[in-house]
Design a protein around this motif. Structure first.
Motif, PDB file in Angstrom:
ATOM      1  N   GLU A   1      45.409  43.153  28.935  1.00 31.10           N
ATOM      2  CA  GLU A   1      44.539  42.067  28.474  1.00 31.10           C
ATOM      3  C   GLU A   1      44.883  40.860  29.346  1.00 31.10           C
ATOM      4  OE1 GLU A   1      42.867  39.086  27.501  1.00 31.10           O
ATOM      5  OE2 GLU A   1      44.659  38.781  26.303  1.00 31.10           O
ATOM      6  N   PRO A   2      44.074  40.595  30.384  1.00 30.89           N
ATOM      7  CA  PRO A   2      44.471  39.662  31.452  1.00 30.89           C
ATOM      8  C   PRO A   2      44.256  38.178  31.177  1.00 30.89           C
ATOM      9  CG  PRO A   2      42.347  40.598  31.972  1.00 30.89           C
ATOM     10  CD  PRO A   2      42.778  41.221  30.670  1.00 30.89           C
ATOM     11  N   SER A   3      44.787  37.701  30.041  1.00 32.36           N
ATOM     12  CA  SER A   3      44.718  36.254  29.776  1.00 32.36           C
ATOM     13  C   SER A   3      46.058  35.793  29.222  1.00 32.36           C
ATOM     14  CB  SER A   3      43.595  35.943  28.789  1.00 32.36           C
ATOM     15  OG  SER A   3      43.830  36.566  27.543  1.00 32.36           O
ATOM     16  N   PHE A   4      47.120  36.439  29.695  1.00 34.46           N
ATOM     17  CA  PHE A   4      48.457  36.220  29.151  1.00 34.46           C
ATOM     18  C   PHE A   4      49.384  35.763  30.268  1.00 34.46           C
ATOM     19  CE2 PHE A   4      52.309  37.915  26.798  1.00 34.46           C
ATOM     20  CZ  PHE A   4      52.115  37.180  25.642  1.00 34.46           C
ATOM     21  N   ALA A   5      49.004  34.663  30.921  1.00 32.96           N
ATOM     22  CA  ALA A   5      49.809  34.135  32.028  1.00 32.96           C
ATOM     23  C   ALA A   5      51.180  33.707  31.515  1.00 32.96           C
ATOM     24  CB  ALA A   5      49.090  32.945  32.657  1.00 32.96           C
ATOM     25  N   PRO A   6      52.254  33.930  32.277  1.00 34.02           N
ATOM     26  CA  PRO A   6      52.262  34.409  33.666  1.00 34.02           C
ATOM     27  C   PRO A   6      52.418  35.923  33.807  1.00 34.02           C
ATOM     28  CG  PRO A   6      54.458  33.703  33.081  1.00 34.02           C
ATOM     29  CD  PRO A   6      53.606  33.496  31.857  1.00 34.02           C
ATOM     30  N   PHE A   7      52.140  36.687  32.744  1.00 30.78           N
ATOM     31  CA  PHE A   7      52.317  38.143  32.804  1.00 30.78           C
ATOM     32  C   PHE A   7      51.099  38.862  33.377  1.00 30.78           C
ATOM     33  CE2 PHE A   7      55.477  36.716  29.830  1.00 30.78           C
ATOM     34  CZ  PHE A   7      56.583  37.473  30.179  1.00 30.78           C
ATOM     35  N   GLU A   8      49.909  38.491  32.908  1.00 30.83           N
ATOM     36  CA  GLU A   8      48.674  39.061  33.466  1.00 30.83           C
ATOM     37  C   GLU A   8      47.559  38.041  33.304  1.00 30.83           C
ATOM     38  OE1 GLU A   8      50.395  41.780  31.665  1.00 30.83           O
ATOM     39  OE2 GLU A   8      50.411  40.476  29.921  1.00 30.83           O
ATOM     40  N   PHE A   9      46.895  37.760  34.402  1.00 25.43           N
ATOM     41  CA  PHE A   9      45.779  36.814  34.360  1.00 25.43           C
ATOM     42  C   PHE A   9      44.938  36.991  35.614  1.00 25.43           C
ATOM     43  CE2 PHE A   9      49.238  34.719  36.542  1.00 25.43           C
ATOM     44  CZ  PHE A   9      48.636  34.012  37.572  1.00 25.43           C
ATOM     45  N   GLN A  10      43.792  36.343  35.609  1.00 26.24           N
ATOM     46  CA  GLN A  10      42.876  36.402  36.757  1.00 26.24           C
ATOM     47  C   GLN A  10      42.318  35.010  36.991  1.00 26.24           C
ATOM     48  OE1 GLN A  10      39.485  38.999  36.254  1.00 26.24           O
ATOM     49  NE2 GLN A  10      39.370  39.451  38.414  1.00 26.24           N
ATOM     50  N   GLY A  11      42.592  34.458  38.172  1.00 25.42           N
ATOM     51  CA  GLY A  11      42.067  33.148  38.509  1.00 25.42           C
ATOM     52  C   GLY A  11      40.563  33.183  38.682  1.00 25.42           C
ATOM     53  N   GLU A  12      39.949  32.018  38.682  1.00 23.17           N
ATOM     54  CA  GLU A  12      38.487  31.936  38.779  1.00 23.17           C
ATOM     55  C   GLU A  12      37.948  32.590  40.044  1.00 23.17           C
ATOM     56  OE1 GLU A  12      37.243  27.927  38.376  1.00 23.17           O
ATOM     57  OE2 GLU A  12      38.008  27.696  36.337  1.00 23.17           O
ATOM     58  N   ASN A  13      38.679  32.454  41.145  1.00 20.60           N
ATOM     59  CA  ASN A  13      38.196  32.993  42.426  1.00 20.60           C
ATOM     60  C   ASN A  13      38.946  34.248  42.866  1.00 20.60           C
ATOM     61  OD1 ASN A  13      36.389  30.767  42.746  1.00 20.60           O
ATOM     62  ND2 ASN A  13      38.111  29.505  43.411  1.00 20.60           N
ATOM     63  N   ASP A  14      39.769  34.803  41.955  1.00 25.45           N
ATOM     64  CA  ASP A  14      40.555  35.982  42.309  1.00 25.45           C
ATOM     65  C   ASP A  14      39.867  37.254  41.833  1.00 25.45           C
ATOM     66  OD1 ASP A  14      42.511  34.339  43.362  1.00 25.45           O
ATOM     67  OD2 ASP A  14      43.594  34.195  41.456  1.00 25.45           O
TER      68      ASP A  14
END
Length: 259
Positions: free
Chosen positions: A43-56
């Motif tokens: 679930e990629p909204s758990f920074a700094p463990f998993e996330f996705q930047g706007e342009n990534d």
């Protein structure tokens, strides 16, 4: 040509065809042996463990770097799939994915459903409130308060134990933090590294982290109960990454210090 000669020729052709078929299976088109695929859910909204930047395009974070390193160590190609946190274990049980890595705490309840790797990160729950809020100084002050949490997490479980608390569940931590900023909740309970990252990146102007961690929690990589072979391979790869220093490099990259 005799019937015996014809029979020998046909047998030779058949053996040759079988041999070519076998070679074709080991050497797929494109050259080289194709690596097995490890399907990973997060679930990629758990920074700094998993996330996705706007342009990534690719998912980033400590967990993402770690599972890619584990896959490489195992000789497997890693494919990462995004899904809701509360849908990760059902997807694993259904066989839609092979592995879950998503800042998932090892709990007795989850152990009944899935197998976990050796712990790869130690965490704990902390509180974030609005800057200047002096009424909440720790978990003992949360009775009767409006609390924001991420659905399906240990933070949500602990919040529901608090007397007369009004618990609001959100799909992602950023949604809970936005609600705190808007005044819709009095506090957010989440894992300490996630709260630390929020404070560092965005929240220090209008939020504060208060109190001591409520719990000491271990994160693990989940696999299906029946897939004991994969679980053993992941543990072996994790041990090897710790021995060769790769785990330390990934940890230091995301947390600024050695484990």
């Amino acid at each position: 040509m005799s019937k015996k000669t014809i029979a020998y020729l046909l047998m030779g052709v058949l053996l040759l065809a079988l041999g070519l078929t076998g070679c074709g299976g080991q050497q797929p088109a494109g050259g080289g042996e194709k690596a097995a695929v490890l399907k990973v859910g997060t679930e990629p909204s758990f920074a700094p463990f998993e996330f996705q930047g706007e342009n990534d395009k690719e998912y980033a974070g400590f967990d993402m770097d770690l599972i890619r390193a584990i896959g490489k160590q195992m000789g497997m190609q890693v494919e990462i799939q995004s899904m809701g946190f509360d849908g990760l274990i059902p997807a694993l049980e259904a066989g839609n994915i092979d592995v879950v890595i998503s800042g998932m705490t090892i709990t007795d309840e989850r152990v009944q459903k899935v197998s976990f790797s050796k712990p790869y990160y130690k965490s704990g729950l902390t509180i974030v409130t609005k800057q200047g809020n002096d009424q909440i100084k720790g978990f003992g002050d949360l009775a009767g308060k409006r609390i924001g949490v991420q659905i399906g997490t240990t933070g949500a479980d602990e919040a529901k134990k608090i007397k007369d608390a009004q618990v609001r569940e959100f799909n992602t931590p950023p949604e809970a933090f936005m609600e705190l900023k808007a005044g819709g909740v009095d506090a957010v309970i989440n894992d300490k590294p996630v709260n630390d990252y929020y404070m560092k990146e965005a929240g220090s102007k209008d939020a504060q982290q208060v109190g001591e961690p409520l719990t000491s929690e271990d994160y693990g990589i989940a696999t299906a109960k029946k897939n004991t072979e994969l679980s053993e391979k992941i543990n072996k790869a994790l041990d090897e990454l710790k021995k060769n220093g790769e785990y330390d490099k990934i940890y230091e990259k995301w947390f600024g210090k050695k484990p």
